[in-house]
Design an enzyme around this catalytic site. Sequence first.
Site, PDB file in Angstrom:
ATOM      1  N   SER A  80    -125.553   4.248 -20.301  1.00  0.00           N
ATOM      2  CA  SER A  80    -126.905   3.677 -20.425  1.00  0.00           C
ATOM      3  C   SER A  80    -127.947   4.678 -20.929  1.00  0.00           C
ATOM      4  CB  SER A  80    -127.353   3.039 -19.104  1.00  0.00           C
ATOM      5  OG  SER A  80    -126.525   1.927 -18.805  1.00  0.00           O
ATOM      6  N   GLU A 123    -113.073   2.390 -20.508  1.00  0.00           N
ATOM      7  CA  GLU A 123    -112.613   1.047 -20.910  1.00  0.00           C
ATOM      8  C   GLU A 123    -111.136   1.076 -21.283  1.00  0.00           C
ATOM      9  OE1 GLU A 123    -115.681   0.264 -23.807  1.00  0.00           O
ATOM     10  OE2 GLU A 123    -117.129   0.107 -22.167  1.00  0.00           O
ATOM     11  N   HIS A 150    -111.605   7.087 -22.657  1.00  0.00           N
ATOM     12  CA  HIS A 150    -112.787   6.305 -22.270  1.00  0.00           C
ATOM     13  C   HIS A 150    -112.412   5.368 -21.121  1.00  0.00           C
ATOM     14  CE1 HIS A 150    -116.056   3.416 -22.346  1.00  0.00           C
ATOM     15  NE2 HIS A 150    -116.756   4.346 -22.956  1.00  0.00           N
ATOM     16  N   LYS A 191    -117.631   1.274 -29.938  1.00  0.00           N
ATOM     17  CA  LYS A 191    -116.666   0.341 -29.321  1.00  0.00           C
ATOM     18  C   LYS A 191    -116.193  -0.659 -30.389  1.00  0.00           C
ATOM     19  CE  LYS A 191    -118.934   1.376 -25.032  1.00  0.00           C
ATOM     20  NZ  LYS A 191    -119.287   1.026 -23.675  1.00  0.00           N
ATOM     21  N   ASN A 203    -120.800   5.860 -29.607  1.00  0.00           N
ATOM     22  CA  ASN A 203    -119.534   5.148 -29.424  1.00  0.00           C
ATOM     23  C   ASN A 203    -119.772   3.668 -29.700  1.00  0.00           C
ATOM     24  OD1 ASN A 203    -117.174   3.967 -28.541  1.00  0.00           O
ATOM     25  ND2 ASN A 203    -117.541   4.378 -26.362  1.00  0.00           N
ATOM     26  N   GLY A 220    -122.952   0.523 -19.823  1.00  0.00           N
ATOM     27  CA  GLY A 220    -123.316  -0.831 -20.214  1.00  0.00           C
ATOM     28  C   GLY A 220    -124.075  -1.602 -19.142  1.00  0.00           C
ATOM     29  N   GLU A 258    -119.096  10.283 -17.813  1.00  0.00           N
ATOM     30  CA  GLU A 258    -119.603   8.919 -17.887  1.00  0.00           C
ATOM     31  C   GLU A 258    -119.327   8.195 -16.569  1.00  0.00           C
ATOM     32  OE1 GLU A 258    -120.040   7.588 -22.260  1.00  0.00           O
ATOM     33  OE2 GLU A 258    -118.061   6.996 -21.572  1.00  0.00           O
TER      34      GLU A 258
END
Length: 255
Positions: free
Chosen positions: A217, A102, A100, A16, A14, A178, A172
């Site tokens: 991660s 985010e 996702h 992003k 991914n 991250g 996730e």
Amino acid sequence: MSGADARRPLIAGNWKMYKTVAEAESFVQSLLPRIAGRAGIDVGICPPFPALAAIVDSTRGSSVGVYAQNMHQEPEGAFTGEVSAPMLAELGVQGTILGHSERREQFGESDRALQLKLPAALQAGLEPILCVGETEEERERGDTERKLRHQVQEDLTRVEDARLSEVVIAYEPIWAIGSGKVATAEQAQEAIAFIRALVADRSRVAAERTRILYGGSVKAENAQELLALPDVDGALVGGASLDADTFAAIVAAAP
Ligand code: PGA
């Protein structure tokens, strides 16, 4: 074939909002020879919209599938700034990430929209990668299962049982994204087995076939342990997917 034998591992990157078309092209040129000998595994990359068409072209004939990072639920309409499933399918894109964290946190992506996006993606011939996961606070409060149950049940509501196994699910944990804080093997296995049981509540057959990935991660150093877990069918990789060498090392770590 039964159980894990029937599930081909998927390692998806991914990206992003990283990489111009030129940067994406140079990544692909560097990745393809590094993963050329790797059979029995699916590799996906999820570039930003502007690079999709070019990367579909430059990965043609390879084991790499190209995925978008989001799409709108309607096939067309007055939705400024949005992109639809048929538009992605026309490019030769294989699927798309949906939900996702985010997008859920920063762009108001709702379970209600996801209920419509999942069948819309399938209808257009796209393979959705549905992301679910708990916040750190939810884990500390003991609410991980409640959160996963809510997201999995709600988001898959309108997917018919016969097509459930076409949806890839990515677990996730938000605290691991991250942050460099990866879930322990035990946490990842437990959550992913729980998600598989939720799919089994709808259809046992689908649950055996559904690919469930771990994300958060994932690095070359921890990939092998995570990917060896019995219910983990691959990884959704963010930061470590931006470098072709590192991403190829993660692909190599898959069993
Ligand atoms: P990360 O991101 O690997 O950088 O933690 C994973 C993701 O957001 O999909």
